[in-house]
Design an enzyme around this catalytic site. Structure first.
Site, PDB file in Angstrom:
ATOM      1  CB  THR A 359      -0.763   0.021   1.449  1.00 60.77           C
ATOM      2  OG1 THR A 359      -1.540  -1.350   1.311  1.00 60.77           O
ATOM      3  CG2 THR A 359      -1.778   1.014   1.643  1.00 60.77           C
ATOM      4  CD  GLU A 398      -7.081  -4.364  -1.588  1.00 63.31           C
ATOM      5  OE1 GLU A 398      -6.706  -4.337  -0.601  1.00 63.31           O
ATOM      6  OE2 GLU A 398      -6.588  -3.264  -2.475  1.00 63.31           O
TER       7      GLU A 398
END
Ligand code: DON
Length: 560
Positions: A359, A398
């Site tokens: 991230t 995800e």
């Protein structure tokens, strides 16, 4: 004198060799703190062109998709927190489960989780949210034309950028799916991405339709057919970014504003702060066994609550107010004893009182006092490793953030239950934690980090280092980190993991309490800004934004 003190403080709290220049140039000007220098420059260029913090954030987000492809993205999602004179709001551009997804998507006929399916296959990809999120943020707060904000990213993709040593090494290590076809080049060479440039141009011309409809959508669906994925045209057409009210609390009189569900980050951060507020960390000593034990006990409880109560708020009633209340923190922290560790098996979710958590993160402030705290991801580094052929961008993985099987841990060892089970259109639970901290009613800190479940424990440590331990922002960001979560990660009974090995006496004391002491790689990559205010007899004399980029990464500040 006073001004000098401010400069000295500002100087002390900034990292890097170009620190002095940053401070002088950023006086009463906007500032960007971001994980990759070309992207930082893209954001700062928009500030210089007269854009506001949201304009700069949008340009930065698109630039990161070009120059930081392990986490920057078009095919992923994230959360943007915005501060303006009217208050705070946030944009949730988290990915959603495709309509063809179902609860047992990643289970075999016996009901067991199929290893790797939610990480390294096309089915790991949720419907991307980034382009819709940026379009929504622009519609609400943009001041420069949308196409102007795409220009730096298009130029970086079209003309290329010089591969640094870290990116070249990172590219060479990627062999999953078709990623090696795209991630090519040696340090010092120019990395040109023509397909990506064309996709960015479509987005510049048509806005969200440049991604969710037409050529780009067609290329995504073709890739799905080739790779065995399930994202369909209608999933793309229906994707919606959402504006959400942030969560809010306080820590020792400082107002704290962070991301609401579907991220657990804000709630978890507030719970950590609420429970720690009842103690005096400097009295215990920075990273003493007592301090580490207390925080580990608090973290255990927060992770247990996260797994029980948190999920997509549009499909599951998340008890936000109750979880973040001071009363609940008092109740939850009551059984913590300095002499005894709570065994993992004894940690259950709390009994909530009745109603009355690669991230990447960047922070931006502009000259008018607006700010953006934005965390964005593909989940794992380079997502699922599948580039959309013809469109030149990576898809996320995800879907692993859902509970593939309620009660079974995901890649980060965190467990979710019913609240985070897979359902069509649902947003998977996140730990992302873009945050603002206010001092005396005025914006003080803008911060956030990557790191899966270490995201909110990292933001928590930076705030506590700054507020309680009196460290400068740069020191607070650079200080060694530790992490504890529930259920325990790995085979050991109850590990606390450290970036730097603790002192022998601290290690011995923790082991005596029953912890296993682990040493691991870096935790987080924080990019933060502090607003330093010089107050004179006639009010504020100067407002100086000071950036701190994590020495763990290769981030840079760039000023207007
Ligand atoms: O949303 C989340 O919490 C995760 N998908 C974030 C993943 C992450 O931070 C990986 N980076 N180090």
């Amino acid at each position: 004198m006073r001004m000098l003190a401010v400069f000295a403080l500002a100087l002390a709290s900034c990292a890097g060799s170009d620190v002095r220049q940053d401070i002088l140039r950023s006086l009463e000007k906007g500032l960007v703190a971001a994980p990759e220098p070309n992207a930082s420059e893209a954001g700062a260029a928009i500030l210089r062109a007269g854009g506001n913090a949201v304009d700069a954030a949008i340009a930065l987000q698109f630039a990161l998709a070009v120059t930081f492809p392990n986490a920057g993205n078009l095919g992923g999602g994230g959360f943007m927190l915005v501060h303006t004179k009217d208050g705070e709001t946030s944009f949730d551009y988290r990915e959603t489960a495709p309509a063809a997804a179902h609860r047992d998507l990643f289970l075999d006929a016996k009901g067991d989780v199929i290893p790797g399916m939610s990480l390294d296959t096309a089915k790991a990809a949720g419907v991307p949210g980034t382009v819709a999120g940026m379009a929504l943020a622009h519609k609400r707060f943009g001041s420069l034309p949308w196409e102007r904000l795409l220009e730096p990213a298009i130029r970086l993709a079209e003309e290329g950028w010089t591969l640094d040593a870290w990116s070249a090494r990172s590219f060479a290590s990627q062999r999953r799916n078709n990623s090696a076809d795209y991630l090519t080049g040696k340090a010092g060479e120019r990395f040109v991405q023509k397909e990506l440039a064309a996709t960015l141009r479509r987005i510049a011309e048509k806005g969200r339709d440049g991604f969710y409809a037409g050529e780009t959508a067609r290329l995504i669906v073709e890739e799905m057919k080739r790779s065995g994925g399930i994202i369909a045209l209608r999933d793309l057409a229906r994707y919606e970014a959402k504006e959400r009210k942030p969560v809010e609390g306080s820590y020792r009189g400082h107002r704290v504003v962070s991301m609401a569900p579907p991220s657990s980050g804000g709630i978890a951060l507030l719970q950590l702060l609420n429970m720690l507020e009842r103690h005096d960390p400097p009295l215990l000593g920075f990273h003493s066994a007592e301090h580490l034990h207390l925080v580990a006990e608090i973290e255990k409880r927060v992770f247990a609550d996260r797994s029980e109560y948190l999920g997509d708020p549009d499909l599951y009633p998340v008890p936000v107010a109750r979880l973040t209340s001071k009363e609940y923190a008092a109740e939850r922290a009551k059984p913590i004893s300095p002499a005894k560790k709570t065994a993992p098996g004894d940690v259950t979710h709390g009994a909530l009182p009745r109603e009355k958590e690669e991230t990447t993160h960047f922070s931006v402030v502009d000259r008018w006092g607006n700010a953006v705290s934005n965390t964005t991801t593909l989940n794992g580094s380079y997502g699922c490793g599948i580039f959309v052929r013809g469109a030149g961008f990576l898809l996320n993985n995800e879907m692993d953030d859902f509970s593939a099987k309620p009660g079974v841990p995901n890649m980060f060892g965190v467990i979710g239950r019913e609240a985070n089970a897979i359902a069509p259109g649902k947003r998977m639970l996140s730990s992302m934690c873009p945050t603002f901290v206010f001092k005396e009613g005025k914006l003080w800190l803008v911060l956030g980090t990557p790191g899966g479940p270490t995201i909110f424990t990292t933001v928590f440590q930076v705030i506590v280092n700054r507020v309680d331990f009196g460290k400068t922002l740069a020191e607070a960001v650079a200080a060694p980190r530790f992490h504890h979560q529930w259920p325990p990660l790995g085979k050991d009974a109850d590990p606390i993991s450290f970036e730097k090995p603790p002192a022998d006496a601290v290690k011995a004391a923790l082991e005596k309490l029953g912890y296993a002491v682990h040493v691991r790689g870096r935790i987080g990559d924080v990019h933060a800004i502090e607003i330093v205010r010089a107050v004179g007899f006639h009010g504020e004399r100067a407002v100086v934004p000071v950036g701190a980029c994590d020495p763990r990464g290769m981030g840079r500040t760039a000023s207007e």
